[in-house]
Design an enzyme around this catalytic site. Sequence first.
Site, PDB file in Angstrom:
ATOM      1  N   ASN A   1      -6.206  -5.344  -6.985  1.00  0.00           N
ATOM      2  CA  ASN A   1      -6.544  -4.735  -5.689  1.00  0.00           C
ATOM      3  C   ASN A   1      -7.668  -3.700  -5.788  1.00  0.00           C
ATOM      4  O   ASN A   1      -8.295  -3.346  -4.792  1.00  0.00           O
ATOM      5  CB  ASN A   1      -5.309  -4.069  -5.040  1.00  0.00           C
ATOM      6  CG  ASN A   1      -4.306  -5.061  -4.491  1.00  0.00           C
ATOM      7  OD1 ASN A   1      -3.105  -4.784  -4.438  1.00  0.00           O
ATOM      8  ND2 ASN A   1      -4.773  -6.237  -4.083  1.00  0.00           N
TER       9      ASN A   1
ATOM     10  N   ASP B   1       3.178  -8.885   1.378  1.00  0.00           N
ATOM     11  CA  ASP B   1       1.884  -9.522   1.606  1.00  0.00           C
ATOM     12  C   ASP B   1       1.660  -9.793   3.098  1.00  0.00           C
ATOM     13  O   ASP B   1       2.611 -10.015   3.845  1.00  0.00           O
ATOM     14  CB  ASP B   1       1.831 -10.833   0.814  1.00  0.00           C
ATOM     15  CG  ASP B   1       0.402 -11.345   0.645  1.00  0.00           C
ATOM     16  OD1 ASP B   1      -0.544 -10.586   0.956  1.00  0.00           O
ATOM     17  OD2 ASP B   1       0.233 -12.493   0.212  1.00  0.00           O
TER      18      ASP B   1
HETATM   19  C1  FPP Z   1      -0.809  -6.846   0.874  1.00  0.00           C
HETATM   20  O1  FPP Z   1      -1.323  -7.264   2.108  1.00  0.00           O
HETATM   21  C2  FPP Z   1      -0.483  -5.430   0.879  1.00  0.00           C
HETATM   22  C3  FPP Z   1      -1.012  -4.485   0.047  1.00  0.00           C
HETATM   23  C4  FPP Z   1      -2.016  -4.809  -0.980  1.00  0.00           C
HETATM   24  C5  FPP Z   1      -0.653  -3.077   0.152  1.00  0.00           C
HETATM   25  C6  FPP Z   1       0.785  -2.784   0.497  1.00  0.00           C
HETATM   26  C7  FPP Z   1       0.849  -1.418   1.013  1.00  0.00           C
HETATM   27  C8  FPP Z   1       1.677  -0.993   1.989  1.00  0.00           C
HETATM   28  C9  FPP Z   1       2.733  -1.817   2.607  1.00  0.00           C
HETATM   29  C10 FPP Z   1       1.557   0.382   2.514  1.00  0.00           C
HETATM   30  C11 FPP Z   1       1.827   1.481   1.561  1.00  0.00           C
HETATM   31  C12 FPP Z   1       3.035   1.297   0.735  1.00  0.00           C
HETATM   32  C13 FPP Z   1       3.840   2.285   0.320  1.00  0.00           C
HETATM   33  C14 FPP Z   1       4.884   1.966  -0.681  1.00  0.00           C
HETATM   34  C15 FPP Z   1       3.767   3.641   0.822  1.00  0.00           C
HETATM   35  P1  FPP Z   1      -2.819  -7.804   2.111  1.00  0.00           P
HETATM   36  O2  FPP Z   1      -3.717  -6.650   2.380  1.00  0.00           O
HETATM   37  O3  FPP Z   1      -3.084  -8.544   0.865  1.00  0.00           O
HETATM   38  O4  FPP Z   1      -2.796  -8.774   3.345  1.00  0.00           O
HETATM   39  P2  FPP Z   1      -3.612 -10.147   3.487  1.00  0.00           P
HETATM   40  O5  FPP Z   1      -3.099 -11.045   2.406  1.00  0.00           O
HETATM   41  O6  FPP Z   1      -3.224 -10.614   4.852  1.00  0.00           O
HETATM   42  O7  FPP Z   1      -5.053  -9.819   3.357  1.00  0.00           O
END
Ligand code: FPP
Length: 264
Positions: free
Chosen positions: A83, A35
Amino acid sequence: MHLNSNFAGFHLPMSTLKEQIDIEKLPQHIAVIMDGNGRWAKQKGKLRVFGHTNGVKAVREVSEACAELGVKHLTLYAFSTENWNRPKEEVGALMELLLKTVRLEIKTLIKNNIRLRAIGDLDSLPKATLNELNEAMEKTAGNTRMDLILALSYSGKSELTKAIQNISKEVAEGKLDINNITEDLVSKYLYTTHIPDPELLIRTSGEKRISNFLLWQLAYSELYFTDLFWPDFNKEELYKAILDYQQRQRRFGKTGEQIQSQTA
Ligand code: FPP
């Protein structure tokens, strides 16, 4: 190098975090809620997608560190069913990033004997992403060092709902006796059949929630929260999480004294 002073005033090298890990007490399965990508990017005045792109580096670091240590299963929460409600552009960019990352990393997975797996409602992924993923899963299916499990379009509640539907169907068709519905049986109807429950869950970014992740499987997991945003998470941070886990007494409802007498 870190230095420690001993009583005689000599400076001795302090052991690295990795060296302090007790390999005998390594979690067999680590689950991670990655996250904070968006906030990481925002802090830098960049678009959210920049955070996701940099999150891939952390994925690589943590996968490598787990494989090197001998962790057998690593599950990463890469995309929840919730998401899908994000802006269309962000969802598209994440699916594209997933496709490209899987394509780029397949050789490394094969070289390192790592099996790629995925859990979730995979049929809801865009065709191109699903095809790439299926190909990588097929090519690594025989690998034995570690399972790298991506939770994609995943929801713990929907996983349990599907399990209940499938179990009910077996009962209705007379194939399953209601008295044979045990915890072990329920586990077999989840996406994670044959995968042991995670002993350790890590969540980055300071949020302290489970967010619909592995609801059944996390029943007795140790929870580790760090304020770091996911793109800043790295091998050393993983070692810290494992060391923290190794300090804990896992009681499973028993008393501390009972556990001590078992291990004495
Ligand atoms: C959460 O941060 C992250 C995600 C919803 C996506 C995770 C994806 C990756 C790390 C990249 C791709 C992964 C792989 C396995 C290739 P957020 O967007 O919710 O951050 P925030 O809470 O600060 O808005």
